[in-house]
Design an enzyme around this catalytic site. Sequence first.
Site, PDB file in Angstrom:
ATOM      1  N   ASP A   1       4.851  30.214 -11.301  1.00  0.00           N
ATOM      2  CA  ASP A   1       4.466  29.168 -10.367  1.00  0.00           C
ATOM      3  C   ASP A   1       5.118  27.883 -10.861  1.00  0.00           C
ATOM      4  O   ASP A   1       4.700  27.318 -11.876  1.00  0.00           O
ATOM      5  CB  ASP A   1       2.941  29.024 -10.324  1.00  0.00           C
ATOM      6  CG  ASP A   1       2.467  28.002  -9.313  1.00  0.00           C
ATOM      7  OD1 ASP A   1       3.293  27.212  -8.816  1.00  0.00           O
ATOM      8  OD2 ASP A   1       1.250  27.976  -9.022  1.00  0.00           O
ATOM      9  N   VAL A   2       6.155  27.428 -10.152  1.00  0.00           N
ATOM     10  CA  VAL A   2       6.915  26.272 -10.629  1.00  0.00           C
ATOM     11  C   VAL A   2       6.087  24.999 -10.644  1.00  0.00           C
ATOM     12  O   VAL A   2       6.493  24.000 -11.259  1.00  0.00           O
ATOM     13  CB  VAL A   2       8.188  26.061  -9.783  1.00  0.00           C
ATOM     14  CG1 VAL A   2       9.139  27.238  -9.914  1.00  0.00           C
ATOM     15  CG2 VAL A   2       7.841  25.784  -8.316  1.00  0.00           C
TER      16      VAL A   2
ATOM     17  N   ASP B   1       9.617  33.908  -9.603  1.00  0.00           N
ATOM     18  CA  ASP B   1       8.971  33.779  -8.302  1.00  0.00           C
ATOM     19  C   ASP B   1       7.490  34.120  -8.447  1.00  0.00           C
ATOM     20  O   ASP B   1       7.096  34.879  -9.349  1.00  0.00           O
ATOM     21  CB  ASP B   1       9.627  34.727  -7.298  1.00  0.00           C
ATOM     22  CG  ASP B   1       9.445  34.280  -5.855  1.00  0.00           C
ATOM     23  OD1 ASP B   1      10.437  33.877  -5.228  1.00  0.00           O
ATOM     24  OD2 ASP B   1       8.304  34.334  -5.351  1.00  0.00           O
TER      25      ASP B   1
ATOM     26  N   LYS C   1      12.284  16.804   0.076  1.00  0.00           N
ATOM     27  CA  LYS C   1      13.720  17.069   0.013  1.00  0.00           C
ATOM     28  C   LYS C   1      14.528  15.793  -0.151  1.00  0.00           C
ATOM     29  O   LYS C   1      15.566  15.795  -0.841  1.00  0.00           O
ATOM     30  CB  LYS C   1      14.160  17.838   1.260  1.00  0.00           C
ATOM     31  CG  LYS C   1      13.559  19.232   1.357  1.00  0.00           C
ATOM     32  CD  LYS C   1      13.841  20.088   0.126  1.00  0.00           C
ATOM     33  CE  LYS C   1      13.345  21.523   0.290  1.00  0.00           C
ATOM     34  NZ  LYS C   1      13.644  22.359  -0.899  1.00  0.00           N
TER      35      LYS C   1
ATOM     36  N   TYR D   1       7.589  17.914   3.799  1.00  0.00           N
ATOM     37  CA  TYR D   1       8.792  18.674   3.442  1.00  0.00           C
ATOM     38  C   TYR D   1      10.007  17.744   3.395  1.00  0.00           C
ATOM     39  O   TYR D   1      10.801  17.785   2.449  1.00  0.00           O
ATOM     40  CB  TYR D   1       9.006  19.790   4.465  1.00  0.00           C
ATOM     41  CG  TYR D   1      10.186  20.687   4.189  1.00  0.00           C
ATOM     42  CD1 TYR D   1      10.117  21.670   3.202  1.00  0.00           C
ATOM     43  CD2 TYR D   1      11.357  20.566   4.923  1.00  0.00           C
ATOM     44  CE1 TYR D   1      11.193  22.506   2.950  1.00  0.00           C
ATOM     45  CE2 TYR D   1      12.436  21.398   4.681  1.00  0.00           C
ATOM     46  CZ  TYR D   1      12.350  22.362   3.699  1.00  0.00           C
ATOM     47  OH  TYR D   1      13.432  23.190   3.461  1.00  0.00           O
TER      48      TYR D   1
ATOM     49  N   THR E   1      15.839  32.775   7.674  1.00  0.00           N
ATOM     50  CA  THR E   1      15.079  33.192   6.494  1.00  0.00           C
ATOM     51  C   THR E   1      13.630  33.461   6.894  1.00  0.00           C
ATOM     52  O   THR E   1      13.198  33.090   7.985  1.00  0.00           O
ATOM     53  CB  THR E   1      15.088  32.090   5.417  1.00  0.00           C
ATOM     54  OG1 THR E   1      14.389  30.939   5.930  1.00  0.00           O
ATOM     55  CG2 THR E   1      16.510  31.707   5.032  1.00  0.00           C
TER      56      THR E   1
END
Length: 253
Positions: free
Chosen positions: A68-69, A42, A165, A161, A196
């Site tokens: 950092d992906v 993360d 997805k 977003y 969340t």
Amino acid sequence: MSAPRPAAPAHGTVLVSGGASGIGAACVRRLAPAAGTTVVADTDRDRAGLLVDELRSQGLSITAESLDVRDPDAVAALYRRLAAEHPPVTLLVNSAGISGPRRPLDAYPPEDFDAVVRTGLHGTFHMMRGALPAMRARGGGVVVNIASVAGARAVRGFGPYAAAKHAVIGLTRTAAREYAEYGIRVVSVSPGHIDTPMLGALPAGTAGRLAREVPAGRLGRPEEVADLVAFLGSEQARYITGSDHPVDGGWLG
């Protein structure tokens, strides 16, 4: 009579991206007891460290990695470290993602669009690309990508977003076909309205309105998503691959 021997871990190393909070953290808590080692990757190293401390106090083997992906070089370096220091990654959970601001497409800043897509889609690709060769070499593994109900139905104001997805689900299905012959399963989970920090960051009153839209009459809990991830990552789901699994209280209908 001697005490029964503890069960062997179901997995070597479990790697969870975006694992410091929200659904990712719930997955870490749910999966760590069945793992030889769990790695929380993360950008929020402090929060990841708190989670590691919590689970180490329970006697679990877990570590945190700052990652950092969006950076393919950083992802490649992570996999090199894991290969040198830990058992093979047998379960990868890709949970890193951001929702971005809520705006119509013609008012969406290109830099925000890029940030959403690079994190949720490119990051998932980089993580899968790093894990799949070793899984193929050892003859198996599982990848669970956290998608969203926004990958199946349009969500006004969150075009980037939703686009990311949708693409994650397509990437999941493609990888499942490409790697099934090597004993690798690739699935996605599509949470609905889950309680969340990402949901909490939306304007006041949004959570209550979203809850009223759900046939089940409430928001979901991260643990409910993590339970499904744990099942899909287990031997009980050994004939399940290439599919998307909503956890949405009936919202998609």
